[in-house]
Write an enzyme that holds these catalytic residues in place. Structure first.
Site, mmCIF file in Angstrom:
data_model
loop_
_atom_site.group_PDB
_atom_site.id
_atom_site.type_symbol
_atom_site.label_atom_id
_atom_site.label_comp_id
_atom_site.label_asym_id
_atom_site.label_seq_id
_atom_site.Cartn_x
_atom_site.Cartn_y
_atom_site.Cartn_z
ATOM 1 N N SER A 198 -9.565 -12.936 6.881
ATOM 2 C CA SER A 198 -9.627 -14.357 7.245
ATOM 3 C C SER A 198 -9.005 -15.287 6.193
ATOM 4 O O SER A 198 -8.431 -16.325 6.539
ATOM 5 C CB SER A 198 -11.104 -14.705 7.466
ATOM 6 O OG SER A 198 -11.421 -15.988 7.119
ATOM 7 N N CYS A 321 -2.597 -9.013 -5.953
ATOM 8 C CA CYS A 321 -3.429 -7.827 -6.200
ATOM 9 C C CYS A 321 -2.782 -6.849 -7.161
ATOM 10 O O CYS A 321 -3.424 -5.916 -7.611
ATOM 11 C CB CYS A 321 -3.737 -7.114 -4.895
ATOM 12 S SG CYS A 321 -4.462 -8.190 -3.690
HETATM 13 N N1 PLP Z 1 -3.420 -5.970 2.816
HETATM 14 C C1 PLP Z 1 -2.423 -6.846 2.632
HETATM 15 C C2 PLP Z 1 -1.111 -6.622 3.348
HETATM 16 C C3 PLP Z 1 -2.594 -7.944 1.778
HETATM 17 O O1 PLP Z 1 -1.585 -8.805 1.601
HETATM 18 C C4 PLP Z 1 -3.834 -8.112 1.123
HETATM 19 C C5 PLP Z 1 -4.039 -9.235 0.173
HETATM 20 O O2 PLP Z 1 -3.182 -9.598 -0.594
HETATM 21 C C6 PLP Z 1 -4.837 -7.172 1.343
HETATM 22 C C7 PLP Z 1 -4.598 -6.117 2.191
HETATM 23 C C8 PLP Z 1 -6.202 -7.303 0.693
HETATM 24 O O3 PLP Z 1 -6.918 -8.306 1.365
HETATM 25 P P1 PLP Z 1 -8.407 -8.684 0.994
HETATM 26 O O4 PLP Z 1 -8.317 -9.585 -0.184
HETATM 27 O O5 PLP Z 1 -8.955 -9.404 2.195
HETATM 28 O O6 PLP Z 1 -9.160 -7.445 0.727
#
Ligand code: PLP
Length: 379
Positions: A198, A321
């Site tokens: 979200s 990340c």
């Molecule tokens: N998958 C993708 C393609 C993303 O861009 C991200 C966040 O940068 C994530 C997963 C991780 O999302 P979340 O922070 O909701 O765990």
């Protein structure tokens, strides 16, 4: 402030926050409770889930809430692996996945699964022949993201599905659609499972979902009480769910119009930054305009990021990340260590203004001159 990091996270929408606040106040009952307050909360949650199902043209029973995309990816990959390990232990993923997918694959590999990484071409497109050749009798799962988080490269999932199912109709397809939804159209019928979160679509943080086609079974990875959903036991966070549903409704309107606007902003930046000898634009014909990746020659992207921060301009080095590492996506597309070692991701929104982009270009110019000058004197 100039926020150019919408792919890392988005600010919560005003109306969405209002929905969250009102639901928290007026529907605080536990949806698992049998009394009136529980029923009220459960009914509201169920209608929010129905709305999400309508938006995606799926059944409401195909939705499992999680706390975000990382959790959805875990549930999908580990859930499939645990359910089907007797049929096979081979899993295929692309080289353009989010780091969370690779972390899960590392874990699965440590407990005996075999992971293959399908190649892509220099535009980022999955190599269909390689995919075809990799699929085996014991391939239980293929996971390919809809849109790469670093470069915005979008995959043709419909075509990918046809290739996979032709080679092995039993192979299950998962797609991390986190960076696709709310930016471009996504079709859940191209896949068997799909991941969403979200906070990338102006919704609250701490809520995501996994779509799972009703014909597919997976093994739960969490165990507990609560009858709302066997794959996600415990008390459902009703305010987050209702706000997520609202955010999704708001994010999936006027997609084409918004995309055209964002494309103009993207092109403006590309035109301006292409003139610098030390800037490489990592945009391919499959990149969606909301994500623009560049590489800096001879300037550390982190240094540039902090210099921009002085002007209150916020963006990312590769993804939020995996900041600080060499970009795996740029390596996968360009196979160029220099290009992959200093990348910046500029991520745009329909909320970004032309004025913000003009200012960004101006600040970029000042910083670039200063840092490349500094570099020259240091040489
Ligand atoms: N998958 C993708 C393609 C993303 O861009 C991200 C966040 O940068 C994530 C997963 C991780 O999302 P979340 O922070 O909701 O765990």
């Amino acid at each position: 402030m100039i926020y150019l990091d919408y792919s890392a996270t988005t600010p919560i929408g005003f109306e969405v926050l209002d929905t969250y606040n009102r639901t928290s106040k007026d529907f605080f009952g536990n949806p698992n409770s049998l009394h009136e307050l529980g029923t009220k909360a459960r009914n509201l949650m169920n209608s929010a889930t129905k709305q999400i199902a309508e938006i995606f043209n799926i059944q409401d029973t195909e939705i499992t809430y999680t706390n975000g995309a990382t959790a959805s990816n875990n549930l999908a990959l580990i859930g499939i692996a645990m359910k089907y390990h007797q049929k096979g232990k081979h899993i295929i993923v692309s080289k353009l996945e989010h780091p969370s997918i690779y972390a899960i694959c590392d874990y699965l590999s440590s407990i005996g699964f075999e992971i293959s990484y399908v190649n892509n071409d220099h535009e980022g497109l999955i190599d269909f022949d390689d995919l075809k050749n990799l699929i085996r009798e014991d391939t239980i799962l293929v996971s390919i993201c809809a849109v790469n988080s670093e470069t915005g490269v979008r995959q043709p999932l419909k075509m990918i599905r046809q290739i996979i199912k032709k080679e092995n109709p039993n192979t299950i397809i998962h797609s991390d659609m986190t960076q696709g939804v709310g930016k471009v159209s996504v079709n859940l019928h191209d896949v068997d499972l799909a991941t969403f979160t979200s906070h990338k679509i102006y919704g609250p943080k701490g809520i995501g979902l996994l779509y799972k086609n009703n014909n597919i079974n997976i093994t739960p990875i969490l165990y507990g009480s609560g009858k709302s959903n066997i794959l996600n036991p415990g008390t459902p966070p009703v305010p987050l769910i209702v706000a997520f549903s609202k955010a999704l409704r708001l994010a999936t309107v006027d997609l084409e119009k918004r995309e055209r606007f964002v494309e103009r902003l993207n092109q403006k930046i590309v035109d301006a930054l292409s003139k610098y000898e030390g800037v490489m634009i990592n945009k391919t014909k499959y990149s969606i305009p909301h994500i623009l990746n560049i590489s800096l020659r001879n300037i550390k992207s982190e240094t540039f990021l902090h210099a921009l921060e002085e002007y209150e301009v916020y963006l990312s080095t590769n993804t939020a990340c995996s900041s600080g590492n060499t970009s795996t996506s740029i390596m996968a597309i360009y196979d160029d260590k220099v290009r992959a070692s200093s990348t910046l991701r500029i991520s745009l929104s329909h909320l970004t203004t032309t004025d913000e982009i003009n200012k960004f270009i101006n600040y970029f110019d000042q910083i670039y001159r200063k840092l490349s000058g500094l570099h020259n004197t240091n040489e």
